[in-house]
Motif scaffolding. Structure first.
Motif, PDB file in Angstrom:
ATOM      1  N   ALA A  37      72.552  31.614  16.102  1.00 38.95           N
ATOM      2  CA  ALA A  37      73.349  32.492  15.249  1.00 38.95           C
ATOM      3  C   ALA A  37      73.041  32.245  13.780  1.00 38.95           C
ATOM      4  CB  ALA A  37      74.832  32.283  15.525  1.00 38.95           C
ATOM      5  N   ALA A  38      72.665  31.009  13.418  1.00 35.95           N
ATOM      6  CA  ALA A  38      72.367  30.685  12.027  1.00 35.95           C
ATOM      7  C   ALA A  38      71.007  31.197  11.597  1.00 35.95           C
ATOM      8  CB  ALA A  38      72.431  29.165  11.831  1.00 35.95           C
ATOM      9  N   GLY A  39      70.127  31.500  12.546  1.00 35.11           N
ATOM     10  CA  GLY A  39      68.803  32.018  12.219  1.00 35.11           C
ATOM     11  C   GLY A  39      68.839  33.513  11.985  1.00 35.11           C
ATOM     12  N   ARG A  93      73.716  36.217  25.926  1.00 32.48           N
ATOM     13  CA  ARG A  93      73.440  37.654  26.024  1.00 32.48           C
ATOM     14  C   ARG A  93      74.079  38.403  24.864  1.00 32.48           C
ATOM     15  NH1 ARG A  93      76.829  39.596  30.465  1.00 32.48           N
ATOM     16  NH2 ARG A  93      78.351  39.497  28.775  1.00 32.48           N
ATOM     17  N   ASP A  94      75.332  38.121  24.600  1.00 27.37           N
ATOM     18  CA  ASP A  94      76.034  38.833  23.530  1.00 27.37           C
ATOM     19  C   ASP A  94      75.413  38.530  22.167  1.00 27.37           C
ATOM     20  OD1 ASP A  94      77.700  39.775  25.493  1.00 27.37           O
ATOM     21  OD2 ASP A  94      79.317  38.341  25.073  1.00 27.37           O
ATOM     22  N   VAL A 114      66.606  39.329  33.507  1.00 27.20           N
ATOM     23  CA  VAL A 114      67.667  40.223  33.970  1.00 27.20           C
ATOM     24  C   VAL A 114      68.524  39.526  35.020  1.00 27.20           C
ATOM     25  CG1 VAL A 114      68.110  42.364  35.246  1.00 27.20           C
ATOM     26  CG2 VAL A 114      66.462  42.341  33.371  1.00 27.20           C
ATOM     27  N   GLU A 115      67.897  38.716  35.884  1.00 28.54           N
ATOM     28  CA  GLU A 115      68.668  37.957  36.876  1.00 28.54           C
ATOM     29  C   GLU A 115      69.695  37.049  36.207  1.00 28.54           C
ATOM     30  OE1 GLU A 115      65.923  35.819  39.259  1.00 28.54           O
ATOM     31  OE2 GLU A 115      65.403  37.518  40.536  1.00 28.54           O
ATOM     32  N   LEU A 116      69.381  36.586  35.001  1.00 30.08           N
ATOM     33  CA  LEU A 116      70.292  35.713  34.263  1.00 30.08           C
ATOM     34  C   LEU A 116      71.284  36.506  33.409  1.00 30.08           C
ATOM     35  CD1 LEU A 116      67.704  33.027  33.071  1.00 30.08           C
ATOM     36  CD2 LEU A 116      69.333  32.826  34.957  1.00 30.08           C
ATOM     37  N   GLY A 117      71.215  37.835  33.511  1.00 27.40           N
ATOM     38  CA  GLY A 117      72.110  38.672  32.721  1.00 27.40           C
ATOM     39  C   GLY A 117      71.602  38.939  31.324  1.00 27.40           C
ATOM     40  N   LEU A 118      70.342  38.605  31.041  1.00 21.14           N
ATOM     41  CA  LEU A 118      69.759  38.793  29.705  1.00 21.14           C
ATOM     42  C   LEU A 118      68.886  40.043  29.728  1.00 21.14           C
ATOM     43  CD1 LEU A 118      68.741  35.072  29.050  1.00 21.14           C
ATOM     44  CD2 LEU A 118      70.843  36.239  28.341  1.00 21.14           C
ATOM     45  N   ARG A 119      69.309  41.065  28.977  1.00 24.95           N
ATOM     46  CA  ARG A 119      68.606  42.349  28.973  1.00 24.95           C
ATOM     47  C   ARG A 119      68.296  42.753  27.538  1.00 24.95           C
ATOM     48  NH1 ARG A 119      72.826  42.684  32.625  1.00 24.95           N
ATOM     49  NH2 ARG A 119      72.235  43.106  34.786  1.00 24.95           N
TER      50      ARG A 119
END
Length: 417
Positions: A37-39, A93-94, A114-119
């Motif tokens: 988040a800091a980057g 993800r968010d 995607v399996e990890l919920g990362l899209r």
């Protein structure tokens, strides 16, 4: 200035920021999220699998790098839970969903992410960019040499990433896989813009984001893809292939081993090919033991299973045996068109060479100008009446991107009208 030969380039052996610790605790996860988040700017992403060792083609390590944040190596296995593994990646993800992701050969990694919920909603694929630029080699190593002037050692690309703890030299390799992606993105963007292909690339990247959400359809009769099975000439031989494949798949699934480590494809097809019209008997245990793959230590553990398979195939009636060839409902390969559909063959003979020539003129692989299956479907049954608009509509329905349609549709009309 000429590019130095690869052997004269320095070898990149350590990440610029050192080798990060593996993120495998809740505390480490929180620190990773805070640092990301800091980057600012795009996020380089990579995945390591163990498909040569494990049954499940899942992610065993996820690498992230962002300017101002550093590199992070996340162990998804440490966050697996019986209920929902993706819940552990919801905050990540968010945080990164609306940022641009940089990947190399995105189609390899996106299914695992995607399996990890990362899209991703935006991405840049350095390998695909290289292909659109017509580079002779678009591997990460070749592009690092060309654009960054360094060599990457790829000796750990096929190791067992399910191993815990992960050895330090493997972690070095994993961190370096995302070390140069930002630099590559910047330099490839410049070249794409100079070549007038930046919009093409953006359309391709948008398509990949949509593609990631569409799981591929499972092929029917996957056992027919056993390597060497083309040498099997009898239905009973094919039954041996089918039943051994199914038995091997059950063992591999139960023990979480790659099927080829349980029993090699070559062993299955070699044994099945022993059945011929002149020698129709199913091989016995002694003949099975003569096939090298069945003598391996791993395969010997399941000898009773393989023997039961052979006994079962020997008892099958003719009606229970699989056909030598499936009756295809789809479009045949063009080599068979001259007999099956002479008009389509004539269209293919006119259009395909012209498409290849156009791709060469544009300096990109022909499959990146238009997917082979889309061209086959178009030429097997083109729209009637023929027009650029009608062809554009048909190709759009086949997933062909606008820039590809703008190039291909007028060419087809010119050749066929």
């Amino acid at each position: 200035m000429a590019q130095p030969p690869p052997e004269d380039l320095p070898v990149l052996t350590e990440p610029a920021d050192g080798v990060p610790d593996v993120v495998d605790t809740a505390e480490g996860r929180r620190a990773t999220l805070a640092a990301l988040a800091a980057g600012s700017g795009p996020i380089a992403v990579d995945v390591e699998r163990a498909q040569s060792y494990r049954y499940y083609a899942k992610a065993y390590l996820v690498q992230l790098r962002r300017p101002g944040s550093g590199t992070f190596l996340i162990d998804p296995i440490a966050f697996e839970t019986p209920d929902a593994e993706v819940a552990h990646f919801a905050a990540l993800r968010d945080l990164i969903a609306d940022e641009e992701w940089i990947l190399h050969a995105a189609t390899q990694d996106l299914p695992n992410l995607v399996e990890l919920g990362l899209r991703p909603t935006r991405l840049f694929d350095t390998e695909l960019a290289g292909r659109l630029l017509g580079l002779p080699k678009a591997s990460l190593g070749a592009m690092a040499e060309r654009y960054c002037g360094v060599r990457l050692l790829k000796e750990h690309s096929a190791v067992d990433w399910s191993r815990r703890p992960i050895p330090r030299d493997w972690l070095v390799y994993a961190a370096l896989d995302v070390e140069l992606l930002h630099e590559l993105r910047e330099k490839l963007t410049v070249e794409l813009r100079q070549a007038g292909k930046l919009d093409w690339a953006r359309q391709e990247f948008d398509y990949l984001c949509r593609w990631a959400l569409e799981p591929p359809a499972e092929r029917p009769d996957r056992w027919r893809r056993v390597s060497g099975s083309h040498q099997v000439r009898t239905p009973r031989g094919l039954a041996v292939v089918r039943e051994l494949w199914l038995a091997r798949d059950e063992v591999a699934h139960r023990t979480n081993q790659a099927p080829g480590r349980v029993l090699p494809d070559a062993a299955i097809s070699t044994l099945a090919a022993m059945i011929t019209k002149r020698h129709p008997a199913v091989p016995n245990a002694r003949e099975m033991g003569q096939v090298e793959g069945f003598r391996r230590r791993q395969a010997r553990q399941y000898q009773s299973i393989w023997r039961n398979v052979l006994d079962r195939v020997a008892a099958m009636t003719s009606a229970e045996l699989p056909p030598l060839r499936l009756t295809g409902n789809g479009i045949p390969m063009p080599r068979n068109w001259q007999r099956a559909n002479p008009d389509a063959w004539e269209r293919w003979s006119k259009v395909r060479p012209a498409v290849v020539a156009l791709a060469e003129e544009l300096q990109l692989p022909v499959e990146n100008l238009i997917a082979p299956d889309a061209l086959r479907q178009l030429l097997w049954q083109p729209p009637s009446p023929l027009s650029v608009e009608a062809i554009d509509e048909q190709l759009a329905g086949l997933g062909v991107r606008p820039w590809q349609r703008e190039l291909v549709a007028p060419l087809v009309v010119e050749l066929l009208d």
